[in-house]
Design an enzyme around this catalytic site. Structure first.
Site, short mmCIF file in Angstrom:
data_model
loop_
_atom_site.label_atom_id
_atom_site.label_comp_id
_atom_site.label_asym_id
_atom_site.label_seq_id
_atom_site.Cartn_x
_atom_site.Cartn_y
_atom_site.Cartn_z
N THR A 30 -41.40 60.20 -53.44
CA THR A 30 -41.34 61.13 -52.32
C THR A 30 -40.09 60.96 -51.46
O THR A 30 -39.76 61.84 -50.66
CB THR A 30 -42.59 60.95 -51.41
OG1 THR A 30 -42.59 59.62 -50.87
CG2 THR A 30 -43.86 61.20 -52.19
N CYS A 34 -43.03 54.18 -45.39
CA CYS A 34 -44.27 54.22 -44.61
C CYS A 34 -44.61 52.84 -44.08
O CYS A 34 -44.05 51.83 -44.52
CB CYS A 34 -45.44 54.70 -45.48
SG CYS A 34 -45.20 56.28 -46.31
N ARG A 63 -36.48 58.23 -45.88
CA ARG A 63 -36.66 58.78 -44.55
C ARG A 63 -38.06 58.42 -44.05
O ARG A 63 -38.97 58.13 -44.84
CB ARG A 63 -36.50 60.30 -44.56
CG ARG A 63 -37.47 61.02 -45.49
CD ARG A 63 -37.36 62.53 -45.35
NE ARG A 63 -38.20 63.22 -46.32
CZ ARG A 63 -39.51 63.38 -46.20
NH1 ARG A 63 -40.14 62.88 -45.15
NH2 ARG A 63 -40.20 64.04 -47.12
N CYS A 65 -41.79 58.50 -42.81
CA CYS A 65 -42.97 59.31 -43.09
C CYS A 65 -43.37 60.07 -41.83
O CYS A 65 -43.46 59.49 -40.74
CB CYS A 65 -44.11 58.40 -43.56
SG CYS A 65 -45.68 59.26 -43.80
N ASP A 439 -50.70 20.36 -16.92
CA ASP A 439 -51.19 21.43 -16.06
C ASP A 439 -52.65 21.18 -15.67
O ASP A 439 -53.49 20.88 -16.54
CB ASP A 439 -51.07 22.76 -16.80
CG ASP A 439 -51.62 23.91 -15.99
OD1 ASP A 439 -50.95 24.31 -15.03
OD2 ASP A 439 -52.72 24.39 -16.33
#
Length: 486
Positions: A30, A34, A63, A65, A439
């Site tokens: 594709t 993702c 690129r 998703c 502490d």
């Protein structure tokens, strides 16, 4: 790498959102990349490529998703946990150093040559500092396109691009949409006040956000911070190009963030600092799994899974607050801080309700008036010494500081002991393994669990809780709800 790929494949197959931000999945069939939890149909194993950064996926030609928006994932907790030069570089890139100072400036801060730094970062992340900063600029641009009505030229320069053409090319390459198409697809913008930018800050569940906001509320400094009756936390910020007001509120699986910026070029830095403040990139499952394996802590972790370590938006502010809190109550420390803010803080050009000032700079506090510092002379000297050391660059409290060097340099200052050093490391440096063994809150918490311990015994026991001792501190304070800190 092959073994890791199989592990990552199983994460994708099960849509495990714990890996979002750790790895990115490129799908050759594709051309998109993702997050592992993407709800789309799981691609064939042969079509998968794995990357350690969104910049590496973009560099490989993928690129983002449009369905899972991998660029909006929580950041990797790895960069906060690690102390090596790559992790320090990642924290500084997130704080916008490359945009302001270039790769050469980043390398100088880390005491490396540009060539060495590029080699180290690229070998681990598949992309160099410039590509990583470019990916960050793309996400900032997307945020401005979707949440403001700024013209695209204004968006381009606010996001850090050198030209409108570079901005247009990057947006098209990363999102496969033009800036105009991104704005048309955004739907109804998130509601925001006039001049404000509203966005959602994602995190890995679970998260005890109410406990975190309660911590800030009990220590809020008048003029700088405010906790509202509706559970919202507001505060002022000093950023590279101006001041800002951040408003943070719990949301469904996110923190709602509204930013009112004097200069929109500071958007990316403001978001990064708000994320550090709330420890939003932590991996709560990893933390809880380790701490719950200790029978002493198991009940505390079960009762409050997902505790976060309260961070900071300005390391020097935390150092000052730590000194103010030495051997006094939280209320007394707040009173001292508020007095200092009113005298030496920078007034906002446009006050917003009770928010009127930005916390004083180290330079201002190094020369603070005697009548404002209503405290013992030795503590006055300590406050001035710490402020002067930060002002002069002798103590580095920036996001990419060398934690051990900062510890050593702090400890060398008059009036600074192990408690102050570890408290500063925990909150200002974001060290997940800081542990102020002496502490009082830690020691009382241990006693509430049936362990009579002094600082030495607490330190010995804490070795079993590494590398997440900072989170143990929060659990021990919660055991009696008496954290003796500022």
């Amino acid at each position: 790498m092959e073994a890791a790929s199989e592990h990552w494949y199983r994460a994708v197959e099960s849509r495990d959102n714990r890996f979002d931000g750790w790895i990115y999945l490129g799908v050759t069939s594709t051309g998109v990349y993702c997050r592992p939890s993407c709800p789309a149909l799981t691609p064939k194993r042969s079509n998968m490529r794995f990357y350690r950064s969104s910049a590496a996926a973009q560099r490989a030609g993928f690129r983002a998703c449009k369905r899972c928006r991998p660029d909006a994932s929580p950041g990797s907790p790895e960069w906060n946990a690690r102390a090596d030069v790559v992790a320090r570089a990642m924290r500084l890139i997130g704080d916008g150093v490359v945009d302001r100072e270039g790769v050469a400036g980043l390398a100088t801060r880390l005491s490396y040559s540009v060539r060495q730094l590029n080699r180290l970062v690229s070998s681990e992340l598949g992309a160099g500092p410039l590509a990583l900063a470019r990916a960050q600029r793309a996400q900032t641009a997307r945020t401005l396109i979707e949440t403001t009505e700024l013209g695209f030229a204004e968006v381009a320069f606010a996001a850090g691009f050198a030209s409108v053409r570079q901005f247009n090319d990057t947006v098209r390459e990363v999102f496969a949409l033009t800036p105009r198409e991104l704005r048309q697809r955004r739907g109804k913008p998130v509601a925001a006040g006039a001049g404000a930018i509203s966005l959602r800050l994602p995190y890995r569940a679970p998260m005890q956000i109410e406990a975190l906001f309660a911590f800030f509320a009990s220590r809020a400094i008048a003029g700088v911070e405010e906790a509202t009756a509706t559970g919202t936390y507001r505060r002022t910020l000093r950023l590279p190009h101006g001041t800002a007001i951040a408003e943070l509120a719990p949301g469904d699986g996110c923190v709602h963030c509204s930013l009112r910026l004097a200069d929109v070029r500071d958007l990316g830095v403001a978001v990064a600092r708000c994320r550090r403040l709330l420890d939003l990139d932590a991996d709560p499952i990893a933390v809880s799994s380790l701490l719950a394996s200790d029978r002493l802590l198991a009940s505390l972790v079960t009762a409050r899974p997902g505790l976060r370590v309260p961070g900071c938006v300005d390391g020097s502010e935390i150092a000052v607050r730590a000194v103010l809190g030495q051997q006094v109550s939280v209320a007394a420390a707040r009173t001292h801080a508020a007095r200092i803010v009113q005298r030496h803080g920078e007034p906002l050009a446009v006050p917003d309700g009770s928010l009127t000032h930005v916390f004083p700079t180290p330079a201002a506090l190094a020369e603070a008036d005697d009548d404002v510092l209503a405290m013992p002379e030795r503590r006055k000297a300590t406050l001035r010494a710490v402020s002067a050391a930060v002002r002069d660059g002798l103590v580095d409290l920036d996001a990419g500081a060398d934690r051990e060097r900062t510890r050593s340099n702090l400890l060398a200052l008059p009036g600074i002991g192990p408690w102050t050093v570890e408290y500063v490391a925990m909150r200002a440096l974001g060290d997940p393994d800081a542990f102020p063994a002496g502490d009082l809150g830690v020691l009382h918490g241990l006693r509430a669990l049936g362990v009579e311990a002094d600082a030495r015994e607490a330190e010995r026991r804490s070795q079993a809780w590494r590398p997440f001792r900072s989170y143990t501190v929060l659990h021990l304070w919660g055991a009696l709800d008496i954290g003796d800190v500022t």
